[in-house]
Design an enzyme around this catalytic site. Structure first.
Site, PDB file in Angstrom:
ATOM      1  CB  CYS A 225      -0.931  -0.003   1.211  1.00 52.83           C
ATOM      2  SG  CYS A 225      -1.838  -1.549   1.444  1.00 52.83           S
TER       3      CYS A 225
ATOM      4  N   PRO B 276       1.376   7.728  -0.552  1.00 54.53           N
ATOM      5  CG  PRO B 276       1.862   9.762   0.504  1.00 54.53           C
ATOM      6  CD  PRO B 276       1.184   8.444   0.735  1.00 54.53           C
ATOM      7  N   GLY B 277       4.136   7.464  -1.092  1.00 60.35           N
ATOM      8  CA  GLY B 277       5.423   6.984  -1.519  1.00 60.35           C
ATOM      9  C   GLY B 277       6.637   7.335  -0.683  1.00 60.35           C
ATOM     10  CB  SER B 278       7.222   9.114   2.509  1.00 65.06           C
ATOM     11  OG  SER B 278       6.284   8.408   3.309  1.00 65.06           O
TER      12      SER B 278
ATOM     13  CB  CYS C 165      -0.291   6.091  11.199  1.00 66.38           C
ATOM     14  SG  CYS C 165      -1.546   6.253   9.910  1.00 66.38           S
TER      15      CYS C 165
END
Length: 812
Positions: free
Chosen positions: A215, A218-220, A361
């Site tokens: 998942c 956004p890709g951090s 989170c």
């Protein structure tokens, strides 16, 4: 008063203008009419400029609302009651816990260690900004206003004593804020919450690992994974590892692709699938065959899996204050089943001996410990929960919970037997700290809204309002009625699994957000009864002919035990002969396309490849054939050609053999692209700046070496006439080249080295240029030009310059 006269004044102006217009006659009349109309226009403009305008009712209402608006209160009695009851912190520290949750979240960022200039950035932080911030804002934000996170390896992650909002608003921080924005834009740093950096660190990635981020958007974290695999590579070589980054939402995949462009990697594949249904691209018909054939991949497996699942997100409440208003306990309950399904799929895709990190989170045990307990129940002895507390010794964390309760509509339950009958399909057995699993309870999802479409799938930042309904996908669970185990203890409120090995990060321990992490190790293959088969083949084109469908035989059947659809792809006999494999790949590529997605085609035009190799004198040790792909429907007219690593190439070949089960949104490093120049260039393609660092060590033609001043001149003006370079010899060398693409290298610092040694040096600064009729043009984006200008001026102590956008046709 003025408002009452306004209509009359306007009316008189209009009447005067109207009479003037009607009274004119003949040439003189026409002239007087033009004068009168001009006067009228001037009068109207003056009137509208000076006359007061009453605000529209809607605007006035908004103004009143703005004056009466108050920030939302940072409190939610239900939130406090829930987590007090769950005892996620001790009673005596509750006030500290809540107090920190109401404070802004400190900003944090991470330096990209694989960046060419990461040492320069570290030096600037240590020597410039750290001292400046300590002297300018220490009174407001404390002495350590900026400091490295002690638990992150290599001092690459930094903590600020102020939030991102304070960073934007405070004038004293303006230069530092601009520095962060620019370095983030070019990929040298990533602005990321501190606790979000933790999960990838526990994957313990090695140089040859295949990694799945289930998942990703956004890709951090994906960017962090790519940093890790590129740090381990040898100079001048691609890493053997790869990352497959997946997300269910197409728009979030676009965001993911945009963020990954900063890395410039040939070792990434971005896919667009439901994580719980991620395909395994299996060639063999049964699992026993997969482990017999070691000559080539028989299915898609990964050494490491990052399972950062969709969650309620209440651990981010410090940066999303709206969470105080929206939070309710049903959010976590509604996501529990999806989290289990995604995680089980991750375990199925994990190699034996591999490691999977599960993270959220969220602070909710229903989304955390309950999910891990269910994974251990389903997997039996195939998976173990690792204790990794010693791997990051300076990270402050707490053990996982072994006892918790479940709340539903205001009522608390300690075990599933206490749940009312009409809620047993919503409040599942696996949510409780007992030994019951979903598969041991009665039928689930009978009366629940089942949503298997894209709108029902959750992504990382899903809309919280949607969690008022429980979404569950029947592909990941059992709907069959089975007998409960005789050794289950209905009144048990404590789990027998070693959940203390899980890790909880709470905000007031180290001034951060909240996070949950669990590390799982796969000991043996899952049994068929444990395997959650959710691989699907989707027929995307309703008009596909029968002849085309004959190429792939789909055997779909429903399991009596788990009501799951298994799809077996039966292909023709797979031969090892490379030529026949290439022919099959070409045919399958034309047949199996995902609707709305550009195909991934291997670029096989040898004439073009030889032309590129000859024009730039690319060394044969750098493999091009079989590593070039394009997304153009017509590969013979490809505008862009991308380079993929050996590991990515193998997955592409496997994907083609199984009928393109993978829906690939992006892959590869842009290496070549067509040009529109009419200058007479014999090569139809030019180099791409993104791919230059990888290709430069293997190029031996069309390379120019410039002094710092001439290099800066190119960067500043972009287009420079041959005669206007400071070093006349450099201008002559540029003019002597035939028109076309070339590479300009900054010579300074490499005077005693030959050209081959310079190109092999990873610290070499080089750019792609175009040799035109009378000019040399830098083909670098403004952000990259700005970065190079700053690096070179600082390195050589030259005067700071500003990037100027000039007309490319202009000759300096």
């Amino acid at each position: 008063m003025i408002a009452s006269r306004t209509p009359v004044s306007l009316h008189s102006l209009l009447v005067a203008g109207g009479h003037g217009k009607r009274c004119v006659a003949g040439a003189g009349g026409r002239k007087r009419g033009r004068v009168q109309r001009r006067h009228l226009t001037q009068a109207l403009e003056s009137f509208w400029r000076h006359a007061p305008r009453p605000a529209p009712p809607a605007a006035a209402a908004r103004g009143e609302a703005n004056r009466s608006w108050q920030p939302p209160p940072l409190e939610n009695p239900a939130f406090e009651e829930y987590y007090k009851e769950q005892r996620i912190v001790r009673e005596e520290e509750w006030d500290d816990f809540i107090s920190v949750l109401r404070k802004p979240l400190p900003a944090t960022f991470r330096i990209n260690a694989s960046s060419q200039f990461f040492k320069d950035i570290c030096s600037k932080l240590e020597n410039d900004f750290k001292r400046y911030l300590e002297s300018e804002v220490s009174d407001e934000y404390g002495e350590d206003a900026i400091r490295p996170l002690p638990w992150y390896p290599g001092n690459l992650a930094w903590h600020l004593n102020f939030s991102r909002k304070q960073l934007r608003k405070n004038q004293a921080l303006e230069s530092f804020h601009e520095f962060l924005k620019h370095e983030s834009e070019v990929g040298n740093i990533t602005r990321q919450e501190a606790v979000s950096m933790v999960p990838p660190l526990f994957l313990n990635i090695q140089p040859d690992h295949h990694v799945l981020d289930m998942c990703a958007a956004p890709g951090s974290k994906t960017f962090q994974l790519l940093e890790m695999i590129h740090q381990s590579k040898e100079p001048g070589l691609l890493p053997r590892a790869l990352v497959v980054a997946n997300d269910v939402n197409a728009q979030r995949c676009d965001l993911l692709i945009h963020n990954m462009k900063r890395m410039c990697t040939a070792n990434l594949i971005v896919t667009n699938h439901e994580a719980q249904n991620f395909p395994d691209c299996r060639i063999a018909n049964d699992l026993s065959e997969i482990y017999k054939k070691d000559c080539k991949p028989q299915r898609l497996e990964f050494d490491r899996v990052l399972c950062d699942v969709p969650c309620s997100g209440d651990g981010t409440i410090r940066k999303g204050h709206d969470m105080w208003r929206k939070w309710n306990s049903g959010m976590g309950n509604g996501l529990h089943l999806l989290q289990v399904d995604i995680s089980m799929r991750g375990i199925a895709l994990l190699k034996v001996g591999g490691r999977m990190v599960y993270s959220t989170c969220s602070m909710n045990p229903v989304e955390n410990e309950a999910v891990i307990a269910e994974l251990l129940r389903r997997s039996g002895n195939s998976v173990e929960l690792l204790d990794v507390s010693n791997e990051l010794p300076e990270l402050v964390h707490r053990p996982g919970l072994s006892t918790w309760k479940v709340q539903d509509k205001g009522s608390w339950f300690q075990n599933h037997d206490d749940v009312p009958c009409d809620r047993k399909n919503v409040i599942l057995p696996s949510m409780f700290p007992s030994n019951k699993s979903i598969q041991e309870g009665q039928s689930v999802c009978d009366d629940i809204e089942v949503n298997t479409g894209s709108n029902g799938s959750f992504s990382r930042n899903f809309s919280i309002e949607k969690t008022n309904k429980v979404y569950c996908d029947t592909d990941g669970i059992s709907n069959s009625n089975t007998t409960k185990h005789s050794d289950s203890t209905p009144n048990s409120t404590s789990s027998n699994f070693p959940l203390h090995r899980c890790m909880r990060i709470v905000p007031h321990d180290q001034d951060s957000g909240a996070f949950f992490i669990a590390v799982l190790h796969k000991l043996s293959p899952l049994h068929e009864c444990q395997m959650v088969e959710v691989t699907k083949t989707k027929v995307l084109d309703d008009d596909e002919s029968l002849e085309e469908q004959k190429k792939i035989s789909i055997d779909a059947h429903t399991s009596e035990d788990n009501n799951l659809t298994e799809v077996a792809l039966v292909t023709d006999d797979v031969k090892n002969d490379q030529a026949e494999l290439g022919n099959r790949m070409n045919k399958l590529q034309d047949q199996c396309k995902w609707k709305g997605v550009d195909p991934v085609l291997f670029f096989r035009d040898l004439t073009v490849i030889k032309s590129i190799v000859s024009f730039f004198a690319i060394n044969i040790s750098f493999p091009l054939e079989g590593h070039l792909v394009t997304r153009s429907a017509d590969p013979n007219n490809a505008r862009r050609i991308y380079y993929v690593s050996k590991s990515v190439q193998e997955i592409l070949q496997l994907n083609v053999e199984v009928g393109e089960q993978l829906k690939i949104a992006s892959l590869g490093l842009k290496m070549f692209e067509t040009h529109r120049s009419k200058d007479g260039c014999p090569c139809a393609y030019r180099l791409s700046y993104e791919g230059l660092p990888l290709l430069l060590p293997y190029i031996s033609k069309r390379i120019l070496c410039a002094s710092p001043n001439d290099f800066l001149r190119l960067l500043q003006y972009r287009t420079v006439n041959f005669a206007h370079f400071i070093n006349a010899r450099f201008g002559e060398e540029a003019a002597s080249l035939i028109p076309g693409c070339c590479v300009v290298i900054l010579r300074e610092g490499h005077q005693n080295l030959d050209l081959g040694s310079i190109t092999m040096d990873p610290t070499t600064i080089a750019i792609v240029c175009w040799r035109g009729k009378a000019t040399l043009n830098a083909m670098v984006s403004p952000p990259d030009r700005k970065e190079l200008l700053e690096r070179i001026t600082q390195r050589f102590g030259l005067k700071a310059l500003r990037v100027e956008e000039e007309n490319p046709r202009r000759q300096n």
